[in-house]
Design an enzyme around this catalytic site. Structure first.
Site, PDB file in Angstrom:
ATOM      1  N   ASN A 109      51.879  82.951   0.147  1.00 33.53           N
ATOM      2  CA  ASN A 109      52.948  82.276  -0.593  1.00 33.53           C
ATOM      3  C   ASN A 109      52.917  82.694  -2.078  1.00 33.53           C
ATOM      4  O   ASN A 109      52.280  83.683  -2.429  1.00 33.53           O
ATOM      5  CB  ASN A 109      52.877  80.767  -0.397  1.00 33.53           C
ATOM      6  CG  ASN A 109      54.271  80.153  -0.273  1.00 33.53           C
ATOM      7  OD1 ASN A 109      55.139  80.449  -1.099  1.00 33.53           O
ATOM      8  ND2 ASN A 109      54.482  79.340   0.721  1.00 33.53           N
ATOM      9  N   ARG A 110      53.580  81.923  -2.930  1.00 36.20           N
ATOM     10  CA  ARG A 110      53.842  82.403  -4.289  1.00 36.20           C
ATOM     11  C   ARG A 110      52.872  81.857  -5.330  1.00 36.20           C
ATOM     12  O   ARG A 110      52.428  80.714  -5.234  1.00 36.20           O
ATOM     13  CB  ARG A 110      55.270  82.035  -4.697  1.00 36.20           C
ATOM     14  CG  ARG A 110      56.301  82.821  -3.908  1.00 36.20           C
ATOM     15  CD  ARG A 110      57.728  82.393  -4.200  1.00 36.20           C
ATOM     16  NE  ARG A 110      58.653  83.288  -3.513  1.00 36.20           N
ATOM     17  CZ  ARG A 110      58.926  83.220  -2.198  1.00 36.20           C
ATOM     18  NH1 ARG A 110      58.388  82.280  -1.451  1.00 36.20           N
ATOM     19  NH2 ARG A 110      59.754  84.091  -1.643  1.00 36.20           N
ATOM     20  N   HIS A 135      52.194  86.544  -1.333  1.00 30.20           N
ATOM     21  CA  HIS A 135      51.381  86.977  -0.183  1.00 30.20           C
ATOM     22  C   HIS A 135      50.286  87.983  -0.529  1.00 30.20           C
ATOM     23  O   HIS A 135      50.050  88.944   0.216  1.00 30.20           O
ATOM     24  CB  HIS A 135      52.281  87.556   0.903  1.00 30.20           C
ATOM     25  CG  HIS A 135      53.209  86.565   1.543  1.00 30.20           C
ATOM     26  ND1 HIS A 135      52.949  85.217   1.601  1.00 30.20           N
ATOM     27  CD2 HIS A 135      54.426  86.739   2.166  1.00 30.20           C
ATOM     28  CE1 HIS A 135      53.949  84.609   2.237  1.00 30.20           C
ATOM     29  NE2 HIS A 135      54.852  85.503   2.576  1.00 30.20           N
ATOM     30  N   HIS A 210      51.433  84.876   9.701  1.00 29.42           N
ATOM     31  CA  HIS A 210      52.853  85.005   9.357  1.00 29.42           C
ATOM     32  C   HIS A 210      53.689  85.465  10.558  1.00 29.42           C
ATOM     33  O   HIS A 210      54.565  86.317  10.422  1.00 29.42           O
ATOM     34  CB  HIS A 210      52.995  85.973   8.174  1.00 29.42           C
ATOM     35  CG  HIS A 210      54.177  85.684   7.316  1.00 29.42           C
ATOM     36  ND1 HIS A 210      55.466  85.921   7.728  1.00 29.42           N
ATOM     37  CD2 HIS A 210      54.271  85.171   6.065  1.00 29.42           C
ATOM     38  CE1 HIS A 210      56.302  85.583   6.756  1.00 29.42           C
ATOM     39  NE2 HIS A 210      55.603  85.113   5.735  1.00 29.42           N
ATOM     40  N   SER A 211      53.421  84.879  11.738  1.00 25.16           N
ATOM     41  CA  SER A 211      54.220  85.261  12.915  1.00 25.16           C
ATOM     42  C   SER A 211      55.640  84.732  12.800  1.00 25.16           C
ATOM     43  O   SER A 211      55.871  83.618  12.326  1.00 25.16           O
ATOM     44  CB  SER A 211      53.575  84.706  14.185  1.00 25.16           C
ATOM     45  OG  SER A 211      52.412  85.438  14.466  1.00 25.16           O
ATOM     46  N   TYR A 212      56.577  85.555  13.273  1.00 19.48           N
ATOM     47  CA  TYR A 212      57.993  85.185  13.357  1.00 19.48           C
ATOM     48  C   TYR A 212      58.280  84.886  14.833  1.00 19.48           C
ATOM     49  O   TYR A 212      58.185  85.780  15.669  1.00 19.48           O
ATOM     50  CB  TYR A 212      58.881  86.352  12.938  1.00 19.48           C
ATOM     51  CG  TYR A 212      58.967  86.633  11.461  1.00 19.48           C
ATOM     52  CD1 TYR A 212      57.869  87.080  10.730  1.00 19.48           C
ATOM     53  CD2 TYR A 212      60.190  86.491  10.791  1.00 19.48           C
ATOM     54  CE1 TYR A 212      57.984  87.363   9.376  1.00 19.48           C
ATOM     55  CE2 TYR A 212      60.295  86.778   9.435  1.00 19.48           C
ATOM     56  CZ  TYR A 212      59.195  87.207   8.739  1.00 19.48           C
ATOM     57  OH  TYR A 212      59.310  87.490   7.404  1.00 19.48           O
ATOM     58  N   ASP A 280      63.205  77.571   3.562  1.00 14.88           N
ATOM     59  CA  ASP A 280      62.057  78.329   3.049  1.00 14.88           C
ATOM     60  C   ASP A 280      61.274  77.338   2.185  1.00 14.88           C
ATOM     61  O   ASP A 280      61.211  77.448   0.976  1.00 14.88           O
ATOM     62  CB  ASP A 280      62.539  79.530   2.239  1.00 14.88           C
ATOM     63  CG  ASP A 280      61.438  80.573   2.050  1.00 14.88           C
ATOM     64  OD1 ASP A 280      60.285  80.287   2.430  1.00 14.88           O
ATOM     65  OD2 ASP A 280      61.734  81.649   1.511  1.00 14.88           O
ATOM     66  N   GLN A 317      54.686  76.016   5.640  1.00 15.97           N
ATOM     67  CA  GLN A 317      55.910  76.634   5.130  1.00 15.97           C
ATOM     68  C   GLN A 317      56.802  76.909   6.335  1.00 15.97           C
ATOM     69  O   GLN A 317      56.402  77.610   7.272  1.00 15.97           O
ATOM     70  CB  GLN A 317      55.584  77.961   4.413  1.00 15.97           C
ATOM     71  CG  GLN A 317      56.783  78.657   3.768  1.00 15.97           C
ATOM     72  CD  GLN A 317      57.119  78.152   2.374  1.00 15.97           C
ATOM     73  OE1 GLN A 317      56.344  77.400   1.752  1.00 15.97           O
ATOM     74  NE2 GLN A 317      58.273  78.547   1.852  1.00 15.97           N
ATOM     75  N   GLU A 344      54.138  78.511   8.891  1.00 13.20           N
ATOM     76  CA  GLU A 344      52.906  79.016   8.278  1.00 13.20           C
ATOM     77  C   GLU A 344      52.067  77.854   7.776  1.00 13.20           C
ATOM     78  O   GLU A 344      52.408  77.211   6.788  1.00 13.20           O
ATOM     79  CB  GLU A 344      53.242  79.926   7.090  1.00 13.20           C
ATOM     80  CG  GLU A 344      54.241  81.004   7.407  1.00 13.20           C
ATOM     81  CD  GLU A 344      54.908  81.518   6.126  1.00 13.20           C
ATOM     82  OE1 GLU A 344      54.253  81.602   5.070  1.00 13.20           O
ATOM     83  OE2 GLU A 344      56.108  81.823   6.182  1.00 13.20           O
TER      84      GLU A 344
END
Ligand code: BGC
Length: 379
Positions: A109-110, A135, A210-212, A280, A317, A344
């Site tokens: 993340n940021r 990330h 970070h799986s989609y 998000d 997230q 996440e």
């Protein structure tokens, strides 16, 4: 076969249940490593396969300790791969990759403007998501390096343990960080991801997977018809660069209210307080961090596939694939806008600069631990 499976078989035999064992051989197995190509600098990448007798198959590669495939039966028993990815390492190294399936870190993340101060020293990280750090950086973030791997037997099933030692100063972070990520698959369809880390200098750590997911199968249409529940009464509102303001706000009365199963598309267009092009957001999970508890449940009504996410982390997230743009993935399939979700499990974004958020600082002598369990079912 895991010891748990072996003892179950013996128990079945003792109970006169040989038939049960023969018709429901649900014990997870690990195979590999197999070669999965090379990185552009020539480093070999290997892949492992976890499978159980229920038809669940997970494939994991050493680049980024990444989940590359996850095959799950639907309610009729038809199997589909429900995560986005690529067929080759080159795909993962290309611009088309948006952290598909990887282990993300050192800090997922940021981090606002890529800066933080620790023990009186200011650290500057790569700005790779203007004006912020995202990330873990650009060249040597945990998703891009090749990890060591070995097969393991645990009480949660057999699996693969990935290890990476990140040198002091890598991607601008202090301390030599030793990270392990262990994936196991159980005969109850739990894909368990267990993280540990230790350091020789105080340093921020926030790891995630970070799986989609698209439970209709990767390359299917949008996930707007998937139903989602998130076990959170609060979320962390952000500024227009997706950095939290520091406030914890109630989800009640907002499009972020997922306390009951809701169609993802139901209120997505009503999101006004965000610069993201959809969901998000970091949700503040109910219950006590450090204890494994429900984080989210995702269901595709057509296939009946259900993903349940449990974690020990304080947050999750939820990202609705707003930057997917039709890139080509596995098997030549295209990944259109909002055709997958990331769930996440992690600490809150920019925690290193927010003293009131749960701390992400790991000190020498301490052990970072994080468990995330993805359970896959269909009904
Ligand atoms: C972030 C998104 C970002 C994406 C990159 C997610 O974890 O929340 O803002 O675009 O990762 O793939």
């Amino acid at each position: 076969m895991s010891r748990a499976c072996a003892s179950r078989l013996m128990l079945s035999a003792f109970l006169g249940g040989w038939m049960v064992c023969l018709v429901s051989p649900a014990c997870a197995e690990v195979s590999g490593p197999e070669p999965f190509g090379k990185t552009s600098d020539g480093t070999p990448v290997e892949r492992y396969t976890l499978s159980n007798g229920n038809g669940v198959v997970a494939k994991l590669m050493t680049r980024g300790a990444t989940l590359t495939e996850l095959h799950v039966p639907d309610k009729e028993g038809n199997v589909a791969d429900v995560v986005l990815g690529f067929d080759s390492v080159a795909g993962y190294e290309s611009e088309a990759n948006q952290y598909f399936g990887c282990t993300t870190g050192r800090v997922a993340n940021r981090i606002a403007e890529g800066k933080f101060t620790l023990d009186g020293e200011e650290y500057t990280l790569a700005i790779n998501n203007e004006p912020n750090h995202l990330h873990g950086g650009t060249e040597r973030s945990l998703d891009k390096v090749v990890w060591d791997a070995k097969t393991v037997k645990t009480k949660f099933g057999d699996g693969v343990r990935f290890t990476y030692v990140s040198p002091d100063g890598e991607e601008g972070y202090p301390g030599k960080l030793r990270v392990t990520v262990t994936y196991t698959l159980s005969d109850d369809n739990d894909l368990r991801i267990s993280y540990t880390a230790s350091t020789d200098k105080a340093t921020p750590v926030n790891l995630t997977n970070h799986s989609y997911f698209n439970l209709a199968g990767h390359g299917s249409d949008t996930v707007l018809d998937h139903r989602l529940k998130i076990n959170a009464d609060k979320y962390t509102p952000t500024d227009d660069t997706l950095i939290p303001t520091g406030e914890l706000a109630a989800v009640e009365g907002t499009p972020l209210d997922f306390r009951k199963m809701k169609r993802i598309g139901k209120q997505i267009e009503q999101l006004v307080d965000t610069a993201a092009l959809g969901y998000d957001h970091n949700f503040v999970l109910n219950g006590e961090a450090g204890k494994l508890r429900l984080a989210a449940r995702l269901k595709d009504p057509k296939s009946g596939r259900i993903l349940t996410v449990r974690t020990t982390e304080p947050g999750i997230q939820f990202y609705s694939g707003n930057f997917l743009h039709g890139q080509t993935g596995k098997g030549g399939k295209e990944y259109p806008l909002r055709s997958a979700v990331c769930l996440e499990t992690q600490h809150f974004p920019n925690s290193v600069n927010e003293p009131d958020f749960p701390s992400v600082i790991l000190k020498p002598g301490e052990k970072y631990r994080h468990v995330c369990v993805y359970t896959l079912k269909a009904e």
